[in-house]
Enzyme design. Structure first.
Site, PDB file in Angstrom:
ATOM      1  CG  HIS A  35       7.873  -4.598  -3.820  1.00  0.00           C
ATOM      2  ND1 HIS A  35       7.393  -5.658  -4.557  1.00  0.00           N
ATOM      3  CD2 HIS A  35       7.059  -3.555  -4.118  1.00  0.00           C
ATOM      4  CE1 HIS A  35       6.333  -5.275  -5.261  1.00  0.00           C
ATOM      5  NE2 HIS A  35       6.112  -3.998  -5.014  1.00  0.00           N
ATOM      6  CG  ASP A  93       6.065  -0.376  -5.449  1.00  0.00           C
ATOM      7  OD1 ASP A  93       5.563  -1.358  -6.015  1.00  0.00           O
ATOM      8  OD2 ASP A  93       6.094  -0.233  -4.209  1.00  0.00           O
ATOM      9  CG  MET A  98       4.268   3.559  -9.481  1.00  0.00           C
ATOM     10  SD  MET A  98       3.178   4.289  -8.266  1.00  0.00           S
ATOM     11  CE  MET A  98       3.337   3.100  -6.926  1.00  0.00           C
ATOM     12  CG  HIS A 106       4.851  -4.007  -8.610  1.00  0.00           C
ATOM     13  ND1 HIS A 106       4.013  -3.608  -7.589  1.00  0.00           N
ATOM     14  CD2 HIS A 106       4.028  -4.312  -9.652  1.00  0.00           C
ATOM     15  CE1 HIS A 106       2.761  -3.676  -7.988  1.00  0.00           C
ATOM     16  NE2 HIS A 106       2.742  -4.091  -9.241  1.00  0.00           N
ATOM     17  CG  MET A 114       2.341  -0.869 -10.529  1.00  0.00           C
ATOM     18  SD  MET A 114       2.332  -0.185  -8.868  1.00  0.00           S
ATOM     19  CE  MET A 114       4.067  -0.319  -8.492  1.00  0.00           C
ATOM     20  CG  MET A 147      -1.907  -5.194  -7.629  1.00  0.00           C
ATOM     21  SD  MET A 147      -0.321  -4.826  -6.855  1.00  0.00           S
ATOM     22  CE  MET A 147      -0.690  -3.317  -5.944  1.00  0.00           C
ATOM     23  CG  ASP A 188       2.406  -4.572  -3.626  1.00  0.00           C
ATOM     24  OD1 ASP A 188       2.476  -3.879  -2.602  1.00  0.00           O
ATOM     25  OD2 ASP A 188       2.913  -4.244  -4.722  1.00  0.00           O
TER      26      ASP A 188
END
Ligand code: DX5
Ligand code: ZN
Length: 209
Positions: free
Chosen positions: A31, A33, A35, A64, A66, A134, A169
């Site tokens: 995974h 992330d 951002m 993912h 964001m 989330m 998550d």
């Protein structure tokens, strides 16, 4: 049960070693992330990092995003080797178009923040491969699991059936994993619980149990 360790909590000075260690320990996906310091307060990983680590990893990349306006960036992550790209329902005004675009390259997911109702995604569930609930406010690893989200996972399961992945998550650990499984989750994303433990294999096994 798919276990997707979030490398946000890994040691960034040796990502290759960390990725290989969780692969050996039984991880199913990695995974990642992303951002942008805008949709969330933190800034993390860009597509160039994804492209580099793709060369040393063997399991699927669960990316993912964001970030606001994911329509501007999903292609670079697809080209970098993402296998699943998840965007936030709160981050775009053209969710349909983004999902269709992502599906030309790889699997597509939609994420919902803790305060966002599942109604926000009911019109898109037929188009997606993964729904991500989330269980913390996105932005940082190591936050406390929001218990109330268990009920949301149950509701999401009823809404989507068993054709698409139901992922959770944030704050996932050995204590809440059994409840999440019971509620219908079949993908557990976990960052600090795995990477801050001394034995990754044991941690992943406990999440799976
Ligand atoms: C939070 C991220 C998570 C985070 C999970 O914004 O989306 O993937 O890395 O980390 P833990 O498991 O430590 O909450
Ligand atoms: Zn995440």
């Amino acid at each position: 049960m798919i276990i997707s360790p979030s490398i946000l909590s890994a040691d960034f000075s040796c990502l290759e070693r960390e990725i290989k260690a969780v692969e050996r320990a039984g991880a199913d996906w990695i995974h990642i992330d992303v951002m942008d310091g805008n949709f969330v307060p933190n800034i993390t990983i860009g597509s160039c990092v994804v492209e580099s680590i793709r060369k040393v990893a063997n399991i699927p990349f669960d990316v993912h995003l964001m970030i606001n306006e994911p329509e501007k960036h999903y292609k670079s992550f697809a080209r970098a080797g993402a296998d699943i790209i998840t965007v936030h329902v709160e981050a775009t005004n053209s969710l349909y178009r983004v999902i269709e675009g992502i599906k030309e390259h790889c699997k597509a997911g939609v994420a919902v923040n803790p305060a966002t109702s599942l109604r926000a995604v009911e019109n898109i569930v037929d188009e997606i491969d993964l729904l991500l609930i989330m269980t913390v406010e996105p932005g940082f690893g190591g936050q406390k699991f929001i218990e109330k989200m268990i009920k949301k996972v149950e509701e999401a399961k009823k809404m989507i059936g068993s054709d698409i992945y139901l992922a959770v998550d944030g704050g996932v650990n050995e204590n809440n994993a059994p409840m999440l499984r019971k509620a219908g989750a079949n993908v557990l994303v976990s960052g600090s619980y795995i990477f801050k433990s001394k034995d990754y294999e044991k941690a992943i096994k406990k999440l799976r149990e």
